[in-house]
Every structure is written in C-alpha cells, then in structure tokens.
Enzyme design. Sequence first.
Site, PDB file in Angstrom:
ATOM      1  CD  GLU A 182      -3.310  -1.101   1.336  1.00  0.00           C
ATOM      2  OE1 GLU A 182      -3.714  -0.029   1.800  1.00  0.00           O
ATOM      3  OE2 GLU A 182      -4.078  -2.031   1.021  1.00  0.00           O
ATOM      4  CG  HIS A 238      -2.269   2.807   5.269  1.00  0.00           C
ATOM      5  ND1 HIS A 238      -3.132   3.555   4.510  1.00  0.00           N
ATOM      6  CD2 HIS A 238      -2.201   1.605   4.674  1.00  0.00           C
ATOM      7  CE1 HIS A 238      -3.575   2.839   3.491  1.00  0.00           C
ATOM      8  NE2 HIS A 238      -3.021   1.646   3.579  1.00  0.00           N
ATOM      9  CB  CYS A 253      -4.136  10.110   3.297  1.00  0.00           C
ATOM     10  SG  CYS A 253      -4.146   8.984   4.700  1.00  0.00           S
TER      11      CYS A 253
END
EC number: 3.5.3.23
Length: 424
Positions: free
Chosen positions: A174, A242, A357
């Site tokens: 990711e 995350h 992000c």
Amino acid sequence: MIVSEANFDGLIGPTHNYAGLSLGNVASALHAGQASYPRQAALQGLQKMKSLMDMGLTQGVFLPPLRPVTGLLHHIGYKGDDKTILTQAAKDDRQLFNNLCSASSMWAANAATVIAAPDSDDGRVHFIAANLATMLHRHLEAKTTYNQLNQIFSNSCFFAIHHPLPCGQHFSDEGAANHMRITSAHSNTGLNIFVYGEKNDVFPARQKLRASQAVARLGEVKSDQTWFIPQNKEAIAKGAFHNDVVAVANEYVLLAHAEAFENQGEWIDRISQKIDGFIPVIIDDITLEQAVKSYLFNSQLVTLKDRTMALILPREVKNDPAVWETVNRIIGGNNPINKAVVVDVRESMSNGGGPACLRLRVPLSKSALAAVDQRYILNNERWEKLCELVENFWPEKITPDDLVAPELWKSAVRAHWALTSWLG
C-alpha cells in the site's frame, strides 16, 4: 547536490463518495451512506496544495482516473456499451458497482513507494507503484497510477518506474503510507524504514513483510540502509490501517505515537545509533483512539526554507482539547517543529484520509525536478485553472442513489476530458 522534497497531491475526483469500502478504516465505516460533496472536496485539497506553495515548497498534482471504471465489467463477461453494463452491474451487484465508482486515488500516499536517489544503488529516484491488493477499489488504481508515473517521471536518466508487485494478499503493498525515510538531510543517504502489519484478530494487515522486502529490492536500496519494523497490532486493531496514521518522519525527526510499533523503544534506540542528530518526538499523552480520530500523526511534516519544520494538520485536531494541547507542546518543545498550519480537508477526512494521505513525497535534486513533466508542477496560474475546472465540472453533491444515475457518469466523463484538455 541540493535535494528538496516535492509533494504530489491527488486531485480529488468528481465521483468522490462515501460507500464505506475500506475495512479497518474507522472514518470510512462511520460515514458510509452519507452524502458527499465532490466540488468542495476537490477545492479543499487544492487549497491545501496552495498552502504549501505559499510556504515556498514544490507542489505537484496527480490527476484522478476516469470513474466509474468499466474495464473490469468487460473482463468478467458484461457486454454492451458503458451505460448498459454499468446499469446492469448496479442492479446485479451494488457492492461491486460502488467499487467501480471510488475516487480513492485522491490518497496519493498509497500510489507508490519512492526511494530517494541517494539511497539507491544506481543513483536514480525509484518509484514502485503499489498494487493495493487488499481492497478492490484501490487495486483498480494500480495500472493507471503506473501509467501516470511514467508520464510525469519519464526521464530514465533520473527516474526508474517499476510495475506493481504481483496481485494477491501475499504481496499486498500500500505504498509510501508504510514507508519512512530518516536522514540528516534530504540530500544525504537515509535509513529506509518499511513498516509492515502482522496478523491480528480484528482488521487485515494491509502491508506484508514480503511486499516491503520486494519493494526494497526493486528500489535498489542499499542493504545497510533498509529496516523492516512491525506495526503495533493494537494500533491496527484500533483503526491505524496504515503506519502514517500513527507516525510521520521528516529528515531527522520522527513524530510517532508511543504505540506505533512493536518493541518501539528498541527500534528508537537503534535509529538513534544509526542517524546522527536523530530527534524522536514520541507522544504518550493521547490514546490510540484519539490519534485515529484526530489524525494528528497523518499530518504532513515538512522542512521550510529556513530549515525549521512545520506540521500541516487537519482541523479535526482542534476538536479534542487534549490533542490540540499536544500539538502546542510539540511546536513549543525542544525540536525543529515550530509551526502548526491547520487545513480543512474535511471531505477527505470523512472517508479516512488526512493531509498526509493526500500526498506522495518525492525527494528531487534541481536537475531531477527540471526533468519532471512540468505540466504536473503547480504554479499560481495552473492552480487557479484547476480550481476553475473543479468549479465548472465537479458535482456539488452526491448521494448513494446518485451513483447509479447515468447523468453522473456523463458528468464524470466531461470532467475527465476537461482535465486532459487542460493538460494538453
């Protein structure tokens, strides 16, 4: 060689909606089914970009892919024109259809892992496009992300672009949301820390150790500059899907929650021995739940022209007095972080993505920056034009029922063509 950091933000696409597709993302689940505001979302993201530009930082942009995507439907046997197969898919399998409409490419921190030129054996900046294999709506971005990286960073003298890892949860990757670079300065060799998730009983661990190991190999990271650190299982269980939900690093500073990593004290000691001048700012006076809700650690930590550092924070940090008090202690403490800039990215936050992000960090020398496709580097004129396009082509509001309306699909196509025409 002078190296500075450019931030490439994902422009929030015209189908931005709240479908609750991201298992383990607390905000995504909490706002599922609510109305979204794509025009406002994109303008909020652009205003954040402008804030960094006004600080004298280099700001780039990634353009959103066309949504809803129809290639998958053809691949699994649907026949007919786009309107026909989208209409049928919405009737047959609404969850699948919602995946096709996602605007999640806005979160550019998941687009790729970036290995800085001083850290790679061949002296180039390496981009390893993320496969995002855990979630279908994210995995659908992988090919277009790879293509866009090739467009922007096409000069092979300075850049190497790598395909995503093989699809499947064995190699779930990711991107930069699980990678930190700690160095005495952007231009110096750095320590590349890959944070991976171990199995837990609540939510899936999205970054696999073997994926991080493969990314390091592809990026030709020097072996003595590569560490793999397990994320705290409790942090994942509390919604830190995350690493960048509980930790952020910039040059020689690490800002992290006290429960970000397994065996955290040992790792901090090891980093201190490796990096001269390393400054850990470890926060233990707010809970993991407060960290996840406020996204304090999903702030951007940037180096300014005067070599001090600033935190670019979501406005949600002000909603909890304890978190805001922590922010003030950070900027008033014995560390280089002396400025807090609060930005409104509420629409992204409601879907589980804060300021960090929304951007991919790319360390670039002056020569490498000049080799970037300059159409993707923002100046005031380009920024104003993007704002104008968003005002003219992005829908004001989307409800769940709007997603299945052909007129929305047509408006998304018009917005896509407006962007590509602007790009030239």
